[in-house]
Design a protein around this motif. Structure first.
Motif, short mmCIF file in Angstrom:
data_model
loop_
_atom_site.label_atom_id
_atom_site.label_comp_id
_atom_site.label_asym_id
_atom_site.label_seq_id
_atom_site.Cartn_x
_atom_site.Cartn_y
_atom_site.Cartn_z
N ASN A 46 25.48 59.75 38.05
CA ASN A 46 25.01 58.77 39.03
C ASN A 46 24.30 57.56 38.42
OD1 ASN A 46 22.80 60.49 38.40
ND2 ASN A 46 21.79 59.96 40.31
N LYS A 47 24.55 57.29 37.14
CA LYS A 47 23.97 56.11 36.50
C LYS A 47 25.09 55.21 35.99
CE LYS A 47 20.21 56.57 33.89
NZ LYS A 47 19.28 57.12 32.86
N VAL A 48 25.34 54.13 36.69
CA VAL A 48 26.39 53.19 36.28
C VAL A 48 25.82 52.27 35.21
CG1 VAL A 48 27.89 51.31 37.07
CG2 VAL A 48 27.50 53.29 38.54
N HIS A 49 26.63 52.01 34.18
CA HIS A 49 26.23 51.07 33.13
C HIS A 49 26.03 49.70 33.78
CE1 HIS A 49 26.16 48.72 29.50
NE2 HIS A 49 26.25 49.82 28.76
N PRO A 50 24.87 49.08 33.57
CA PRO A 50 24.57 47.82 34.27
C PRO A 50 25.39 46.63 33.79
CG PRO A 50 22.81 48.35 32.73
CD PRO A 50 23.76 49.52 32.71
N LEU A 51 25.96 46.68 32.60
CA LEU A 51 26.62 45.51 32.03
C LEU A 51 28.10 45.72 31.70
CD1 LEU A 51 23.75 44.59 29.54
CD2 LEU A 51 24.19 43.58 31.78
N LEU A 52 28.46 46.91 31.25
CA LEU A 52 29.80 47.14 30.74
C LEU A 52 30.82 47.36 31.86
CD1 LEU A 52 31.25 47.50 27.97
CD2 LEU A 52 30.90 49.96 28.26
N THR A 53 31.94 46.66 31.79
CA THR A 53 33.02 46.84 32.76
C THR A 53 34.13 47.67 32.12
OG1 THR A 53 34.25 44.89 32.04
CG2 THR A 53 32.55 44.55 33.73
N GLY A 54 35.02 48.17 32.97
CA GLY A 54 36.18 48.90 32.47
C GLY A 54 36.99 48.06 31.49
N ARG A 55 37.22 46.79 31.86
CA ARG A 55 38.00 45.91 30.99
C ARG A 55 37.34 45.76 29.62
NH1 ARG A 55 42.01 42.78 31.50
NH2 ARG A 55 42.01 42.82 33.76
N ASN A 68 43.77 46.51 37.23
CA ASN A 68 43.04 47.52 38.00
C ASN A 68 41.75 47.96 37.31
OD1 ASN A 68 45.06 47.48 39.90
ND2 ASN A 68 46.16 49.23 39.02
N VAL A 69 41.66 47.79 36.01
CA VAL A 69 40.48 48.27 35.29
C VAL A 69 39.22 47.47 35.63
CG1 VAL A 69 41.84 49.19 33.38
CG2 VAL A 69 40.89 46.89 33.21
N ASP A 70 39.38 46.30 36.23
CA ASP A 70 38.21 45.51 36.60
C ASP A 70 37.36 46.22 37.64
OD1 ASP A 70 38.89 43.42 34.87
OD2 ASP A 70 40.20 42.50 36.38
N LYS A 71 37.96 47.15 38.39
CA LYS A 71 37.22 47.87 39.44
C LYS A 71 36.62 49.18 38.95
CE LYS A 71 40.87 47.80 42.09
NZ LYS A 71 42.04 47.21 42.67
N ILE A 72 36.84 49.54 37.69
CA ILE A 72 36.37 50.83 37.17
C ILE A 72 34.92 50.70 36.70
CG2 ILE A 72 36.68 52.57 35.37
CD1 ILE A 72 39.67 51.91 35.37
N ASP A 73 34.05 51.53 37.28
CA ASP A 73 32.67 51.62 36.79
C ASP A 73 32.64 52.47 35.53
OD1 ASP A 73 31.28 50.15 38.77
OD2 ASP A 73 31.24 51.89 40.11
N ILE A 74 31.74 52.12 34.62
CA ILE A 74 31.48 52.94 33.44
C ILE A 74 30.09 53.55 33.65
CG2 ILE A 74 31.25 52.96 30.93
CD1 ILE A 74 34.07 52.14 32.00
N PHE A 75 30.00 54.86 33.49
CA PHE A 75 28.76 55.58 33.74
C PHE A 75 28.03 55.89 32.43
CE2 PHE A 75 31.09 56.08 37.59
CZ PHE A 75 30.15 56.26 38.58
N LEU A 76 26.71 55.95 32.52
CA LEU A 76 25.87 56.37 31.39
C LEU A 76 25.74 57.89 31.48
CD1 LEU A 76 23.21 53.53 31.67
CD2 LEU A 76 24.97 53.77 29.91
N GLY A 77 26.53 58.60 30.69
CA GLY A 77 26.61 60.06 30.79
C GLY A 77 25.43 60.79 30.20
N GLY A 78 24.64 60.12 29.37
CA GLY A 78 23.47 60.77 28.79
C GLY A 78 23.09 60.14 27.46
N PRO A 79 21.93 60.54 26.93
CA PRO A 79 21.39 59.90 25.74
C PRO A 79 22.01 60.37 24.42
CG PRO A 79 19.87 61.56 26.54
CD PRO A 79 21.00 61.49 27.53
#
Length: 175
Positions: A46-55, A68-79
């Motif tokens: 539940n933590k989306v990367h604030p800057l990085l896009t799929g592209r 289509n990758v412009d719509k893909i969220d990248i998540f911060l999976g952990g430290p």
């Protein structure tokens, strides 16, 4: 000290107790993908990367992608392993590096699944995550017995269909 895990949490959600002091896990929902005597592995969903896009991610990896990758969220999976790229996904499960978590969920981190997603040919439902959460032997078990985490069953709806900022609240309602 008992070195046997008391309850295998693989394929469960763990949610940080309100007020958990670790900023990496405050208000998080983590999907546990492995849990055994060697430790545990999970991914914050539940933590989306604030800057990085799929592209940008695919371009950084040198993977050709469609629009289509412009719509893909990248998540911060952990430290842990913050530059590692992982995919939690529903079927199909035929990718090179795939760990089955449940009958409907798997974890992959091979280039073939990323190339397929970049071309719109990957699994229908997925999350792309950077980094993971890891626990050493008995570490998660000790944190669970210290009530640092709340637990519930995995939910496909929460993982893939719920907005990231609502996942924590929705998962808490499953307890």
């Amino acid at each position: 000290m008992n070195d046997q895990i008391t309850q295998n949490m693989k394929g469960k959600f763990i949610m940080a107790m309100p007020g958990l002091p670790d900023p990496n896990f405050a208000q998080t929902v983590t999907c546990l993908c492995e849990h055994n005597e060697s430790g545990a592995l999970g991914f914050i969903i539940n933590k989306v990367h604030p800057l990085l896009t799929g592209r940008e991610l695919f371009e950084d990896l040198g993977i050709t992608c469609n629009d289509n990758v412009d719509k893909i969220d990248i998540f911060l999976g952990g430290p842990v392993q913050p530059s590692g790229v992982f995919v939690l996904h529903c079927g199909p499960f035929q990718w090179n590096e795939t760990l089955k978590i449940s009958d409907w969920l798997a974890l992959s981190n091979s280039r073939d699944i990323l190339e397929a997603i970049a071309q719109g040919q990957g699994p229908e439902t997925f999350l792309i995550l950077l980094g993971c959460a890891g626990w050493g032997p008995m570490q998660l078990d000790n944190e669970l017995s210290d009530s640092a985490w709340l637990t519930c069953e995995l939910s496909r709806e929460i993982m893939f269909e719920t907005k990231p900022d609502l996942k924590y609240e929705k998962a808490m309602m499953l307890i």
